[in-house]
Scaffold this active site. Structure first.
Site, short mmCIF file in Angstrom:
data_model
loop_
_atom_site.label_atom_id
_atom_site.label_comp_id
_atom_site.label_asym_id
_atom_site.label_seq_id
_atom_site.Cartn_x
_atom_site.Cartn_y
_atom_site.Cartn_z
N HIS A 291 43.93 37.55 42.23
CA HIS A 291 45.38 37.27 42.19
C HIS A 291 46.16 38.01 43.26
CE1 HIS A 291 46.65 40.98 40.02
NE2 HIS A 291 45.53 40.87 39.35
N GLU B 289 49.57 36.62 38.06
CA GLU B 289 48.63 37.02 37.01
C GLU B 289 49.22 38.09 36.11
OE1 GLU B 289 45.44 39.29 35.02
OE2 GLU B 289 46.83 40.03 36.50
N ASP C 248 38.66 40.70 39.78
CA ASP C 248 39.91 41.37 39.43
C ASP C 248 39.61 42.63 38.60
OD1 ASP C 248 42.54 42.04 38.99
OD2 ASP C 248 42.86 40.53 37.43
N HIS D 5 47.81 49.73 37.80
CA HIS D 5 49.26 49.62 37.53
C HIS D 5 50.02 50.94 37.73
CE1 HIS D 5 48.35 45.99 34.64
NE2 HIS D 5 47.91 45.81 35.87
#
Ligand SMILES: [Zn+2]
Length: 456
Positions: free
Chosen positions: A278, A324, A352, A423
């Site tokens: 993504h 995504e 991913d 993240h």
């Protein structure tokens, strides 16, 4: 007769070993091309440093789409196009802040926080309220009478006993996803979530939260592990109020695109193999492991097959999926269009899980297909892949699997460091190793070659 059978048997054996030799030579060529002339690392540098975080709907997302389109052409795709889809447009809206006051201390102590993706802001004045700590949803239920007007602090630990850290993530992510709405149900005014990581630093990790539309939407932030432990230790001794200020909001849906490149099949152009990652990423970082690595590995498979003059039997599509992280609208669109056009998809591969040393693939398909995949392991062992795990796919190809029952697979690298960066603002180019990234691309290209040659 027996002699004839033996001779035939030997012939069959030598045909198999000839094919294996041919395959191992081809995979050696793939590896050499990537290790000597590879562009994945340079492409990752370009994507992360010149564009950076690529949150859906942001100007960087559009830059990344243009970048992807160009890179597909440079890598040698026969055709390149953009597949339009409607995407959500959440913005962070400014710097997220939080602090608290401890008795006897003059100045408030600052927490290092980040708002959860999709969460609403507090408004310019912020929110200040007493904190109530819970270690699980069970504890939330047990304390439901005490929640009203407070900030719920979900201090659920990333389980250290799972060896594969994606299991710890699957176990803990419900607090980020559903924690805010479950707390709002009992009148909470905001939520603090312990980050889903084993990282020893104090950096908070964002990620999508999902509000239940029938409940009030309340602001939600994540804290790193040190701040989580600090809050916990203070709360053992005294009550504290935390001040939170966040600025997130949803703007109207906008337009995004999957970037698709194709090598058209020579024998079965109507039978499609998909490989992809993504293109979007969370905003606080550069989206290097998540999923810049997958983007450039996808491109590297294309570049390598083309550079080696390989003409695939089936059509191979290289897809950089949109959105995504907070919607999977790109993945939905890809599957929807495949179904509407009655396309035949024989295999899909996603990458991913970070640009780390490859160890295996996950696979979802029939037992016969699994057996075939596992028979190829000896060809992959020299490049680090030694197992095909049961199950696997990924958010970007799950919809295709659901719509068309397409067998699907995912690259499964070593997982120990992935959630250190996932993240978080540390998900930057510098934390990706060139060799590990390339080894992932080698194994992906090898698997695509084998599926293309033998089918599934
Ligand atoms: Zn990802």
């Amino acid at each position: 007769m027996r002699k004839l059978l033996i001779v035939l048997g030997l012939c069959k054996l030598s045909i198999i070993s000839f094919a294996q030799n041919e395959d191992s030579m081809m995979i050696r060529h793939i590896a050499d091309e990537i290790l000597v002339n590879g562009k994945a690392y340079d492409n990752l540098h370009d994507l992360t440093k010149n564009i950076g975080g690529r949150l859906t709907g942001s100007p960087q997302m559009y830059k990344a789409e243009a970048w992807g389109q160009k890179a597909m052409n440079v890598s040698g795709a026969d055709k390149v196009w953009l597949q339009e889809c409607k995407v959500p447009h959440w913005i962070r809206g400014g710097k997220d802040e939080a602090s608290f006051n401890v008795k006897m201390k003059k100045n408030p102590a600052k927490l290092d926080v980040i708002a959860l993706g999709n969460s609403i802001g507090t408004g310019p004045k912020g929110v200040s309220a007493e904190v109530i700590e819970v270690r699980s949803f069970d504890e939330l239920e047990a304390k439901k009478e005490e929640i009203k007007g407070k900030i719920v602090f979900y201090n659920y630990k990333f389980n250290p006993t799972f060896i594969r850290t994606f299991l710890s993530y699957a176990d803990a992510v419900q607090y980020r996803g559903y924690g805010p709405s479950r707390a709002a149900k009992y009148g909470a005014v905001a939520v603090i979530v312990r980050s889903m990581t084993h990282s020893t630093d104090n950096i908070p990790h964002t990620g999508a939260t999902r509000y239940n539309d029938s409940l009030p939407k309340i602001p939600a932030i994540a804290v790193g592990l040190k701040d989580a432990d600090l809050l916990d230790s203070i709360l053992q001794k005294q009550k504290i109020s935390v001040f939170i200020k966040t600025n997130g909001q949803f703007l109207p849906d906008t337009i995004g695109h999957n970037v698709i490149g194709e090598l058209t099949g020579t024998e079965f152009p109507g039978e499609i193999i998909t490989v992809g990652g993504h293109l979007d990423s969370w905003d606080p970082a550069e989206g290097a492991h998540d999923d810049g690595a997958g983007v450039v590995q996808t491109m590297e498979v294309l570049r390598t097959l083309k550079a080696l003059g390989y003409h695939p039997r089936h059509t191979i599509r290289f897809v950089l999926f949109a959105n995504e992280e907070n919607g999977t609208r790109g993945a939905d669109k890809y599957a929807e269009e495949a179904k509407a056009k009655n396309e035949k998809h024989i295999f899909a591969l996603e990458t991913d899980a970070g640009g780390f040393t490859p160890r295996g693939f996950g696979f979802t398909g029939s037992p016969e297909q699994m057996a075939r995949l596992r028979s190829w392991i000896p060809l992959l062992i020299p490049y680090g892949v030694y197992e095909i795990e049961d199950g696997g796919g990924g958010a970007d190809i799950d919809p295709l699997n659901k719509a068309l029952n397409t067998p699907m697979s995912e690259l499964a690298p070593d997982t120990q460091r992935y959630f250190d960066y996932h993240h978080a603002r540390t998900d930057v180019f510098e934390n990706v190793n060139k060799r590990e990234l390339e080894l992932g691309a080698i194994n992906m290209a090898a698997l695509i070659y084998l599926v293309d040659k033998y089918g599934l």
